[in-house]
Scaffold this motif. Structure first.
Motif, PDB file in Angstrom:
ATOM      1  N   VAL A  21       0.780  -1.220  -0.156  1.00 58.31           N
ATOM      2  CA  VAL A  21      -0.043   0.075  -0.137  1.00 58.31           C
ATOM      3  C   VAL A  21       0.878   1.164  -0.089  1.00 58.31           C
ATOM      4  N   ALA A  22       2.061   1.010   0.850  1.00 57.61           N
ATOM      5  CA  ALA A  22       2.840   2.308   0.986  1.00 57.61           C
ATOM      6  C   ALA A  22       3.723   2.782  -0.237  1.00 57.61           C
ATOM      7  N   ARG A  23       3.954   1.737  -0.930  1.00 57.99           N
ATOM      8  CA  ARG A  23       4.912   1.984  -2.122  1.00 57.99           C
ATOM      9  C   ARG A  23       3.908   1.868  -3.559  1.00 57.99           C
ATOM     10  N   ASN A  24       2.705   2.009  -3.342  1.00 60.66           N
ATOM     11  CA  ASN A  24       1.706   1.940  -4.531  1.00 60.66           C
ATOM     12  C   ASN A  24       1.416   3.400  -4.927  1.00 60.66           C
ATOM     13  N   THR A  25       2.041   3.827  -6.160  1.00 59.00           N
ATOM     14  CA  THR A  25       1.728   5.372  -6.424  1.00 59.00           C
ATOM     15  C   THR A  25       0.565   5.535  -6.949  1.00 59.00           C
ATOM     16  N   THR A  26      -0.250   4.509  -7.232  1.00 59.89           N
ATOM     17  CA  THR A  26      -1.614   4.770  -7.696  1.00 59.89           C
ATOM     18  C   THR A  26      -2.715   4.854  -6.869  1.00 59.89           C
ATOM     19  N   LEU A  27      -2.255   4.747  -5.345  1.00 62.24           N
ATOM     20  CA  LEU A  27      -3.233   4.964  -4.299  1.00 62.24           C
ATOM     21  C   LEU A  27      -3.201   6.268  -3.937  1.00 62.24           C
ATOM     22  N   PRO A  28      -4.301   6.894  -3.304  1.00 58.34           N
ATOM     23  CA  PRO A  28      -4.256   8.272  -2.697  1.00 58.34           C
ATOM     24  C   PRO A  28      -3.035   8.479  -1.657  1.00 58.34           C
ATOM     25  N   PRO A  29      -2.451   9.703  -1.590  1.00 58.37           N
ATOM     26  CA  PRO A  29      -1.294   9.881  -0.736  1.00 58.37           C
ATOM     27  C   PRO A  29      -1.477   9.822   0.585  1.00 58.37           C
ATOM     28  N   GLN A  30      -2.848  10.175   1.047  1.00 55.59           N
ATOM     29  CA  GLN A  30      -3.011   9.810   2.566  1.00 55.59           C
ATOM     30  C   GLN A  30      -3.308   8.113   2.829  1.00 55.59           C
ATOM     31  N   VAL A  31      -3.634   7.619   2.087  1.00 49.47           N
ATOM     32  CA  VAL A  31      -3.679   6.109   2.387  1.00 49.47           C
ATOM     33  C   VAL A  31      -2.471   5.641   2.474  1.00 49.47           C
ATOM     34  N   ARG A  32      -1.394   5.885   1.706  1.00 44.65           N
ATOM     35  CA  ARG A  32       0.002   5.673   1.625  1.00 44.65           C
ATOM     36  C   ARG A  32       0.629   6.209   2.760  1.00 44.65           C
ATOM     37  N   HIS A  33       0.314   7.265   3.174  1.00 44.75           N
ATOM     38  CA  HIS A  33       0.872   7.531   4.372  1.00 44.75           C
ATOM     39  C   HIS A  33       0.592   6.960   5.575  1.00 44.75           C
ATOM     40  N   GLN A  34      -0.722   6.607   5.529  1.00 46.21           N
ATOM     41  CA  GLN A  34      -1.306   6.036   6.908  1.00 46.21           C
ATOM     42  C   GLN A  34      -0.404   4.585   6.979  1.00 46.21           C
ATOM     43  N   ALA A  35      -0.296   3.985   5.768  1.00 44.37           N
ATOM     44  CA  ALA A  35       0.341   2.632   5.772  1.00 44.37           C
ATOM     45  C   ALA A  35       1.682   2.920   6.021  1.00 44.37           C
ATOM     46  N   GLN A  36       2.270   3.917   5.590  1.00 42.18           N
ATOM     47  CA  GLN A  36       3.798   4.142   6.052  1.00 42.18           C
ATOM     48  C   GLN A  36       3.895   4.370   7.650  1.00 42.18           C
ATOM     49  N   LEU A  37       3.000   4.964   8.208  1.00 38.73           N
ATOM     50  CA  LEU A  37       3.018   5.253   9.587  1.00 38.73           C
ATOM     51  C   LEU A  37       2.785   3.849  10.265  1.00 38.73           C
ATOM     52  N   GLN A  38       2.001   2.907   9.905  1.00 37.47           N
ATOM     53  CA  GLN A  38       2.016   1.811  10.461  1.00 37.47           C
ATOM     54  C   GLN A  38       3.084   0.853  10.328  1.00 37.47           C
ATOM     55  N   LEU A  39       3.759   1.077   8.970  1.00 36.92           N
ATOM     56  CA  LEU A  39       5.035   0.334   8.963  1.00 36.92           C
ATOM     57  C   LEU A  39       6.012   0.718  10.022  1.00 36.92           C
ATOM     58  N   ASN A  40       5.948   2.139  10.376  1.00 38.92           N
ATOM     59  CA  ASN A  40       6.893   2.516  11.549  1.00 38.92           C
ATOM     60  C   ASN A  40       6.826   1.972  12.813  1.00 38.92           C
ATOM     61  N   THR A  41       5.373   1.605  13.133  1.00 38.47           N
ATOM     62  CA  THR A  41       5.213   1.183  14.639  1.00 38.47           C
ATOM     63  C   THR A  41       5.527  -0.178  14.676  1.00 38.47           C
ATOM     64  N   PHE A  42       6.055  -1.194  13.632  1.00 38.74           N
ATOM     65  CA  PHE A  42       6.606  -2.184  13.722  1.00 38.74           C
ATOM     66  C   PHE A  42       8.091  -2.173  14.367  1.00 38.74           C
ATOM     67  N   GLY A  43       8.138  -3.206  15.401  1.00 34.79           N
ATOM     68  CA  GLY A  43       9.311  -3.349  16.029  1.00 34.79           C
ATOM     69  C   GLY A  43      10.636  -3.396  15.550  1.00 34.79           C
ATOM     70  N   ARG A  44      11.726  -3.473  16.013  1.00 36.79           N
ATOM     71  CA  ARG A  44      12.886  -3.713  15.376  1.00 36.79           C
ATOM     72  C   ARG A  44      13.367  -5.214  14.756  1.00 36.79           C
ATOM     73  N   TYR A  45      12.810  -5.841  15.580  1.00 32.37           N
ATOM     74  CA  TYR A  45      13.064  -7.411  15.135  1.00 32.37           C
ATOM     75  C   TYR A  45      11.951  -7.902  14.406  1.00 32.37           C
ATOM     76  N   THR A  46      11.186  -7.301  13.463  1.00 25.65           N
ATOM     77  CA  THR A  46      10.420  -7.584  12.426  1.00 25.65           C
ATOM     78  C   THR A  46      10.545  -7.426  11.160  1.00 25.65           C
ATOM     79  N   ARG A  47      11.906  -6.640  10.859  1.00 25.69           N
ATOM     80  CA  ARG A  47      12.672  -6.408   9.598  1.00 25.69           C
ATOM     81  C   ARG A  47      13.571  -7.463   9.220  1.00 25.69           C
ATOM     82  N   PRO A  48      13.338  -7.979   8.015  1.00 28.10           N
ATOM     83  CA  PRO A  48      14.537  -8.760   7.710  1.00 28.10           C
ATOM     84  C   PRO A  48      15.945  -8.549   7.642  1.00 28.10           C
ATOM     85  N   THR A  49      16.167  -7.094   7.543  1.00 28.51           N
ATOM     86  CA  THR A  49      17.358  -6.825   7.562  1.00 28.51           C
ATOM     87  C   THR A  49      18.310  -6.925   9.041  1.00 28.51           C
TER      88      THR A  49
END
Lengths: 106, 99
Positions: B28-56
């Motif tokens: 959702v966050a990287r999909n440029t065809t979606l409205p910016p508000q929705v993408r921003h919300q998705a990005q904010l949700q991504l930021n709430t994930f903890g450190r040990y949930t990222r594959p890196t």
């Protein structure tokens, strides 16, 4: 051979994408599809370290076997005997003033 | 088995548990065809994930000693354990070179 018009070529490509069920995205817009395309890596990642068996793990899983972890028992006995001689670990500080770190000389 | 291995195991399990949800939010966050508000919300949700949930945060460590450097990913062993096991003959198809 006559040149094929570009509209015909795009129509062909569009038809191809419907036949093979691929996304039709001729302008290369970022649709985020690449995040859904790949396989999930999590299960393989979680299985990286081989399972390690230990007596405490087995005893925790099957309490009816009544296994005895000798090393752990020895450790607990040591702790108990040390406590008896007054050499046990100090009590946990409830607040900062009780902390032993404050009086420590540096 | 040291603390770093335990931390890595924690990260691996966290990645596995959150992978699907994270991918959905990423889509959702990287999909440029979606409205910016929705993408921003998705990005904010991504930021709430903890450190040990990222594959890196996952690092391949030696499965025998837990060493973090000099790992041969094909065997999951650090270079010294690889040498020991190879000389002992525990690794199939690995031979000491001589010419």
């Amino acid at each position: 051979m006559a040149a094929v018009s570009s509209s015909r070529v795009t129509a062909l490509l569009k038809l191809r994408s419907t036949i093979f069920q691929t996304a039709w995205n001729p302008t290369g817009i970022r649709t985020g599809a690449k995040y859904l395309r790949g396989n999930l890596r999590g299960p393989a990642m979680a299985n990286y370290y081989p399972m390690q068996l230990s007596i405490s793990k087995i005893a925790g899983k099957y309490p009816e076997l009544e296994l005895c972890d000798e090393d752990e028992q020895e450790r607990l006995d040591d702790v108990a005997s040390r406590k008896k001689r007054g050499k046990g670990a100090p009590k946990k500080a409830k607040d900062k003033s009780q902390s032993r770190r404050l009086g420590k000389r540096r | 088995m040291n603390a770093r291995v335990l931390r890595d195991i924690k990260a691996r399990i966290g990645v596995k548990d959150n992978e699907v949800l994270r991918k959905a939010y990423l889509y959702v966050a990287r999909n440029t065809t979606l409205p910016p508000q929705v993408r921003h919300q998705a990005q904010l949700q991504l930021n709430t994930f903890g450190r040990y949930t990222r594959p890196t945060t996952v690092k391949n460590r030696c499965i025998a000693t837990g060493r973090g450097r000099g790992i041969m990913s094909e065997f999951g062993l650090c270079r010294f354990q690889f040498r020991l096991k190879a000389l002992k003959g525990d690794l199939n198809g690995v031979q000491k070179a001589s010419w």
